[in-house]
Design a protein around this motif. Structure first.
Motif, PDB file in Angstrom:
ATOM      1  N   ARG A  67      -7.512   7.444   2.761  1.00 59.43           N
ATOM      2  CA  ARG A  67      -8.391   6.309   2.454  1.00 59.43           C
ATOM      3  C   ARG A  67      -9.460   6.113   3.526  1.00 59.43           C
ATOM      4  O   ARG A  67     -10.419   5.388   3.321  1.00 59.43           O
ATOM      5  N   ARG A  68      -9.277   6.766   4.671  1.00 58.12           N
ATOM      6  CA  ARG A  68     -10.229   6.653   5.785  1.00 58.12           C
ATOM      7  C   ARG A  68     -10.905   8.001   6.051  1.00 58.12           C
ATOM      8  O   ARG A  68     -11.183   8.344   7.187  1.00 58.12           O
ATOM      9  N   ASN A  69     -11.127   8.744   4.985  1.00 57.44           N
ATOM     10  CA  ASN A  69     -11.821  10.041   5.078  1.00 57.44           C
ATOM     11  C   ASN A  69     -11.173  11.003   6.063  1.00 57.44           C
ATOM     12  O   ASN A  69     -11.853  11.710   6.803  1.00 57.44           O
ATOM     13  N   GLY A  70      -9.848  11.027   6.087  1.00 61.89           N
ATOM     14  CA  GLY A  70      -9.115  11.966   6.923  1.00 61.89           C
ATOM     15  C   GLY A  70      -8.840  11.490   8.336  1.00 61.89           C
ATOM     16  O   GLY A  70      -8.196  12.190   9.113  1.00 61.89           O
ATOM     17  N   VAL A  71      -9.290  10.304   8.694  1.00 55.17           N
ATOM     18  CA  VAL A  71      -9.115   9.795  10.063  1.00 55.17           C
ATOM     19  C   VAL A  71      -7.795   9.031  10.171  1.00 55.17           C
ATOM     20  O   VAL A  71      -7.490   8.180   9.328  1.00 55.17           O
ATOM     21  N   TRP A  72      -7.035   9.324  11.222  1.00 51.30           N
ATOM     22  CA  TRP A  72      -5.830   8.551  11.527  1.00 51.30           C
ATOM     23  C   TRP A  72      -6.185   7.548  12.628  1.00 51.30           C
ATOM     24  O   TRP A  72      -6.394   7.906  13.787  1.00 51.30           O
ATOM     25  N   PRO A  73      -6.235   6.240  12.288  1.00 51.69           N
ATOM     26  CA  PRO A  73      -6.620   5.203  13.250  1.00 51.69           C
ATOM     27  C   PRO A  73      -5.385   4.554  13.901  1.00 51.69           C
ATOM     28  O   PRO A  73      -4.924   3.498  13.484  1.00 51.69           O
ATOM     29  N   MET A  74      -4.865   5.176  14.916  1.00 53.02           N
ATOM     30  CA  MET A  74      -3.603   4.762  15.535  1.00 53.02           C
ATOM     31  C   MET A  74      -3.543   3.272  15.884  1.00 53.02           C
ATOM     32  O   MET A  74      -2.616   2.583  15.493  1.00 53.02           O
ATOM     33  N   LEU A  75      -4.520   2.760  16.628  1.00 61.11           N
ATOM     34  CA  LEU A  75      -4.467   1.361  17.050  1.00 61.11           C
ATOM     35  C   LEU A  75      -4.581   0.391  15.880  1.00 61.11           C
ATOM     36  O   LEU A  75      -3.915  -0.653  15.865  1.00 61.11           O
ATOM     37  N   GLU A  76      -5.414   0.721  14.899  1.00 63.57           N
ATOM     38  CA  GLU A  76      -5.533  -0.136  13.722  1.00 63.57           C
ATOM     39  C   GLU A  76      -4.190  -0.233  12.998  1.00 63.57           C
ATOM     40  O   GLU A  76      -3.767  -1.318  12.598  1.00 63.57           O
ATOM     41  N   ILE A  77      -3.531   0.899  12.836  1.00 58.62           N
ATOM     42  CA  ILE A  77      -2.252   0.899  12.135  1.00 58.62           C
ATOM     43  C   ILE A  77      -1.195   0.167  12.956  1.00 58.62           C
ATOM     44  O   ILE A  77      -0.396  -0.590  12.406  1.00 58.62           O
TER      45      ILE A  77
ATOM     46  N   ALA B 201       0.826  -1.203   0.000  1.00 64.75           N
ATOM     47  CA  ALA B 201       0.000   0.000   0.000  1.00 64.75           C
ATOM     48  C   ALA B 201       0.861   1.256   0.000  1.00 64.75           C
ATOM     49  O   ALA B 201       1.996   1.250   0.472  1.00 64.75           O
ATOM     50  N   ASP B 202       0.287   2.336  -0.517  1.00 62.53           N
ATOM     51  CA  ASP B 202       0.865   3.667  -0.387  1.00 62.53           C
ATOM     52  C   ASP B 202       0.555   4.107   1.036  1.00 62.53           C
ATOM     53  O   ASP B 202      -0.589   4.423   1.371  1.00 62.53           O
ATOM     54  N   LEU B 203       1.560   4.104   1.891  1.00 63.57           N
ATOM     55  CA  LEU B 203       1.353   4.393   3.304  1.00 63.57           C
ATOM     56  C   LEU B 203       1.229   5.882   3.595  1.00 63.57           C
ATOM     57  O   LEU B 203       0.946   6.259   4.727  1.00 63.57           O
ATOM     58  N   THR B 204       1.389   6.711   2.588  1.00 64.59           N
ATOM     59  CA  THR B 204       1.196   8.156   2.782  1.00 64.59           C
ATOM     60  C   THR B 204      -0.274   8.538   2.636  1.00 64.59           C
ATOM     61  O   THR B 204      -0.639   9.689   2.861  1.00 64.59           O
ATOM     62  N   LYS B 205      -1.114   7.578   2.261  1.00 60.40           N
ATOM     63  CA  LYS B 205      -2.537   7.845   2.011  1.00 60.40           C
ATOM     64  C   LYS B 205      -3.458   7.093   2.971  1.00 60.40           C
ATOM     65  O   LYS B 205      -4.639   6.938   2.696  1.00 60.40           O
ATOM     66  N   ILE B 206      -2.937   6.624   4.087  1.00 63.57           N
ATOM     67  CA  ILE B 206      -3.756   5.868   5.036  1.00 63.57           C
ATOM     68  C   ILE B 206      -4.941   6.702   5.509  1.00 63.57           C
ATOM     69  O   ILE B 206      -6.090   6.264   5.444  1.00 63.57           O
TER      70      ILE B 206
ATOM     71  N   VAL C  36       4.713   3.915  13.773  1.00 69.93           N
ATOM     72  CA  VAL C  36       3.361   4.378  13.487  1.00 69.93           C
ATOM     73  C   VAL C  36       3.286   5.904  13.574  1.00 69.93           C
ATOM     74  O   VAL C  36       2.619   6.542  12.758  1.00 69.93           O
ATOM     75  N   GLU C  37       3.987   6.513  14.514  1.00 72.12           N
ATOM     76  CA  GLU C  37       4.015   7.972  14.575  1.00 72.12           C
ATOM     77  C   GLU C  37       4.734   8.559  13.363  1.00 72.12           C
ATOM     78  O   GLU C  37       4.345   9.610  12.853  1.00 72.12           O
ATOM     79  N   TYR C  38       5.767   7.882  12.885  1.00 68.56           N
ATOM     80  CA  TYR C  38       6.414   8.330  11.647  1.00 68.56           C
ATOM     81  C   TYR C  38       5.417   8.268  10.484  1.00 68.56           C
ATOM     82  O   TYR C  38       5.304   9.221   9.702  1.00 68.56           O
ATOM     83  N   LEU C  39       4.681   7.165  10.377  1.00 70.47           N
ATOM     84  CA  LEU C  39       3.687   7.052   9.301  1.00 70.47           C
ATOM     85  C   LEU C  39       2.643   8.158   9.400  1.00 70.47           C
ATOM     86  O   LEU C  39       2.236   8.730   8.384  1.00 70.47           O
ATOM     87  N   GLU C  40       2.229   8.482  10.614  1.00 71.21           N
ATOM     88  CA  GLU C  40       1.283   9.590  10.789  1.00 71.21           C
ATOM     89  C   GLU C  40       1.885  10.892  10.255  1.00 71.21           C
ATOM     90  O   GLU C  40       1.200  11.684   9.602  1.00 71.21           O
ATOM     91  N   SER C  41       3.168  11.092  10.490  1.00 71.47           N
ATOM     92  CA  SER C  41       3.816  12.347  10.095  1.00 71.47           C
ATOM     93  C   SER C  41       3.951  12.506   8.585  1.00 71.47           C
ATOM     94  O   SER C  41       4.142  13.623   8.106  1.00 71.47           O
ATOM     95  N   ILE C  42       3.837  11.420   7.824  1.00 73.90           N
ATOM     96  CA  ILE C  42       4.001  11.517   6.361  1.00 73.90           C
ATOM     97  C   ILE C  42       2.669  11.430   5.615  1.00 73.90           C
ATOM     98  O   ILE C  42       2.659  11.291   4.388  1.00 73.90           O
ATOM     99  N   GLN C  43       1.563  11.540   6.336  1.00 79.97           N
ATOM    100  CA  GLN C  43       0.259  11.464   5.669  1.00 79.97           C
ATOM    101  C   GLN C  43       0.049  12.680   4.771  1.00 79.97           C
ATOM    102  O   GLN C  43       0.358  13.800   5.134  1.00 79.97           O
ATOM    103  N   SER C  44      -0.465  12.400   3.590  1.00 78.82           N
ATOM    104  CA  SER C  44      -0.741  13.458   2.615  1.00 78.82           C
ATOM    105  C   SER C  44      -2.098  13.195   1.981  1.00 78.82           C
ATOM    106  O   SER C  44      -2.251  12.218   1.250  1.00 78.82           O
ATOM    107  N   PRO C  45      -3.068  14.036   2.286  1.00 80.15           N
ATOM    108  CA  PRO C  45      -3.029  15.193   3.176  1.00 80.15           C
ATOM    109  C   PRO C  45      -2.986  14.769   4.635  1.00 80.15           C
ATOM    110  O   PRO C  45      -3.235  13.607   4.969  1.00 80.15           O
ATOM    111  N   ARG C  46      -2.694  15.732   5.501  1.00 79.24           N
ATOM    112  CA  ARG C  46      -2.621  15.494   6.938  1.00 79.24           C
ATOM    113  C   ARG C  46      -3.959  14.973   7.453  1.00 79.24           C
ATOM    114  O   ARG C  46      -5.012  15.361   6.934  1.00 79.24           O
ATOM    115  N   PRO C  47      -3.959  14.126   8.477  1.00 78.19           N
ATOM    116  CA  PRO C  47      -5.219  13.676   9.079  1.00 78.19           C
ATOM    117  C   PRO C  47      -6.015  14.861   9.618  1.00 78.19           C
ATOM    118  O   PRO C  47      -5.442  15.834  10.099  1.00 78.19           O
TER     119      PRO C  47
END
Length: 142
Positions: free
Chosen positions: A67-77, A59-64, A126-137
């Motif tokens: 793909r979830r309508n702007g939500v960052w799901p920490m525990l799922e990731i 997967a493109d991990l910058t779009k997590i 997981v915090e690194y992955l959160e930091s590279i989300q595009s667009p931001r959560p």
């Protein structure tokens, strides 16, 4: 071939730094480069050097969050990254990265105000992955 690639990915996870700042995003970036970039690519866009050989394309991990309508799901990731969630994440090509669940533990609040000890390396990635989300959560769930 697929199992050889997974074994190659797992072979890179044996040695991890025990840096006191192991849960930082910088540590997460380093761990991602060591453990994930071979398949997901150095920019986490799913185009690593081993990606073409995998049955399921990474997967493109910058779009997590996107793909979830702007939500960052920490525990799922966290559950997907640790690799143990095989019944909800049935991708044979996603290895269990043991090095991310070993080592120092840190306090983690899953959203209910109660902290528990979790692997610092897992949180760092997981915090690194959160930091590279595009667009931001735009919102967060535990």
């Amino acid at each position: 071939m697929r199992y050889a690639l997974i074994a190659a990915c797992l072979a890179t996870t044996g040695c991890m730094a025990t840096d006191p700042d192991v849960a930082s995003r910088d540590a997460g970036r380093t761990l991602f480069a060591e453990d994930c970039a071979a398949c997901h690519g150095p920019e986490a866009k799913g185009n690593g050097p081993l990606a073409a050989e995998l049955e399921t394309q990474p997967a493109d991990l910058t779009k997590i969050a996107s793909r979830r309508n702007g939500v960052w799901p920490m525990l799922e990731i966290m559950s997907i990254v640790d690799g143990y969630s095989k019944r909800t994440n049935p991708r044979d090509d996603m290895p269990i990265i043991v090095g991310l669940t070993e080592g120092p533990m840190i306090d983690f609040d899953s959203g209910n105000g109660i902290t528990q000890q979790v692997p610092a390396r897992l949180v760092a990635v997981v915090e690194y992955l959160e930091s590279i989300q595009s667009p931001r959560p735009t919102s967060y769930v535990p």
